[in-house]
Design an enzyme around this catalytic site. Structure first.
Site, PDB file in Angstrom:
ATOM      1  N   MET A 144       0.843  -1.188   0.000  1.00  0.00           N
ATOM      2  CA  MET A 144       0.000   0.000   0.000  1.00  0.00           C
ATOM      3  C   MET A 144       0.885   1.246   0.000  1.00  0.00           C
ATOM      4  SD  MET A 144      -3.314  -0.849   2.389  1.00  0.00           S
ATOM      5  CE  MET A 144      -4.063   0.731   1.931  1.00  0.00           C
ATOM      6  N   PHE A 145       0.369   2.314  -0.598  1.00  0.00           N
ATOM      7  CA  PHE A 145       1.049   3.608  -0.685  1.00  0.00           C
ATOM      8  C   PHE A 145       2.291   3.564  -1.577  1.00  0.00           C
ATOM      9  CE2 PHE A 145      -0.584   2.981   3.725  1.00  0.00           C
ATOM     10  CZ  PHE A 145      -1.768   3.682   3.559  1.00  0.00           C
TER      11      PHE A 145
ATOM     12  N   LYS B 287       0.663   2.131  -6.913  1.00  0.00           N
ATOM     13  CA  LYS B 287       0.127   1.169  -7.882  1.00  0.00           C
ATOM     14  C   LYS B 287      -1.021   1.765  -8.687  1.00  0.00           C
ATOM     15  CE  LYS B 287      -1.117  -1.783  -4.826  1.00  0.00           C
ATOM     16  NZ  LYS B 287      -0.806  -0.899  -3.676  1.00  0.00           N
ATOM     17  N   THR B 288      -1.989   2.332  -7.976  1.00  0.00           N
ATOM     18  CA  THR B 288      -3.151   2.897  -8.662  1.00  0.00           C
ATOM     19  C   THR B 288      -2.748   4.097  -9.501  1.00  0.00           C
ATOM     20  OG1 THR B 288      -4.649   2.116  -6.927  1.00  0.00           O
ATOM     21  CG2 THR B 288      -5.436   3.906  -8.329  1.00  0.00           C
TER      22      THR B 288
ATOM     23  N   GLU C 267      -7.162  -2.921  -7.685  1.00  0.00           N
ATOM     24  CA  GLU C 267      -7.364  -3.751  -6.494  1.00  0.00           C
ATOM     25  C   GLU C 267      -7.677  -5.196  -6.888  1.00  0.00           C
ATOM     26  OE1 GLU C 267      -6.503  -2.601  -3.777  1.00  0.00           O
ATOM     27  OE2 GLU C 267      -6.730  -0.422  -3.878  1.00  0.00           O
TER      28      GLU C 267
ATOM     29  N   GLN D 106      -6.460  -7.889  -6.047  1.00  0.00           N
ATOM     30  CA  GLN D 106      -6.429  -8.893  -4.976  1.00  0.00           C
ATOM     31  C   GLN D 106      -7.805  -9.137  -4.369  1.00  0.00           C
ATOM     32  OE1 GLN D 106      -5.150  -5.829  -4.604  1.00  0.00           O
ATOM     33  NE2 GLN D 106      -6.227  -4.975  -2.837  1.00  0.00           N
TER      34      GLN D 106
ATOM     35  N   CYS E 204       9.175   3.307   3.790  1.00  0.00           N
ATOM     36  CA  CYS E 204       8.937   2.812   5.145  1.00  0.00           C
ATOM     37  C   CYS E 204       8.718   3.987   6.099  1.00  0.00           C
ATOM     38  CB  CYS E 204      10.123   1.970   5.613  1.00  0.00           C
ATOM     39  SG  CYS E 204       9.956   1.336   7.303  1.00  0.00           S
TER      40      CYS E 204
ATOM     41  N   CYS F  55       9.407  -1.513   5.538  1.00  0.00           N
ATOM     42  CA  CYS F  55      10.474  -2.302   4.924  1.00  0.00           C
ATOM     43  C   CYS F  55      10.524  -3.672   5.610  1.00  0.00           C
ATOM     44  CB  CYS F  55      11.813  -1.590   5.065  1.00  0.00           C
ATOM     45  SG  CYS F  55      12.389  -1.449   6.778  1.00  0.00           S
TER      46      CYS F  55
END
Length: 204
Positions: free
Chosen positions: A20-21, A24-25, A92, A94, A148, A180
């Site tokens: 997340m973050f 990807k989108t 999304e 997944q 991270c 991380c």
């Protein structure tokens, strides 16, 4: 190869994964916008359970959006697919069932470019199907990294900081952090710490 130049007579599958973050989108939207600039007809789909920002649009965490159609199951794509569509985007991934793998391949076999974004691992660090299988059959796989929150290193894992022990919990900064390998602690009740203070204590 992270992104192919489109060939009208051939189809393929592209997968964008990461924690997340990790953007990807945002990367999915960028590729879809480029396809639009090339005057290619696109269609975008998202799981109906994702209502975090906009029910009718794919939306990145920085609030970049593109119109989309929410669906319960990937099988619905067949009934919604328009004859002139050349590029199909799915966010999304997944959250869909394993049938997404075959549907993506069938779309590609019909000559469509299919771009799917999603988490490759869940909050426990385990493979988050169907994304790993999609990575195996795709022509192109891009692994995105976040930062991270503890040390600032490239983050490849998603730390859940609140809410239940099920695999699926739709949320944003209120429930998840990017971590991380070193600072990933897959406990469902892991608290969100004051990492700036913690780092200062470690240095002193």
């Amino acid at each position: 190869m992270s992104e192919f130049s489109y060939v009208h007579t051939r189809g393929w599958v592209e997968v964008v994964v990461g924690s997340m973050f990790s953007g990807k989108t945002e990367e999915l939207i960028r590729r879809l916008r480029r396809a639009e600039f090339a005057r290619l007809q696109i269609q975008v789909f998202k799981p109906i359970i994702d209502k975090r920002y906009n029910e009718m649009a794919v939306t990145s965490h920085d609030l970049t959006t593109i119109d989309s159609t929410p669906i319960h199951d990937a099988e619905e794509i067949w009934n919604l697919l328009k004859p002139n569509t050349k590029v199909v985007g799915i966010d999304e991934g997944q959250f869909f069932g394993q049938n997404l793998v075959q549907i993506a391949q069938d779309l590609a076999d019909r000559g469509l470019r299919v771009i799917i974004a999603g988490l490759d691992t869940d909050w426990q660090g385990k493979p988050f199907e169907p994304m790993p299988t999609l990575m195996a059959v795709a022509e192109s796989v891009t692994k995105q990294h976040a930062v991270c929150v503890v040390c600032g290193a490239p983050a490849s894992r998603t730390q859940r900081t609140a809410g239940g022990d099920g695999q699926v919990l739709v949320g944003t900064h209120d429930a998840y952090e990017a971590r991380c390998r070193q600072h990933f602690k897959p406990e469902v009740d892991a608290p969100t710490l004051d990492w700036k203070l913690k780092r200062e204590m470690e240095i002193s």
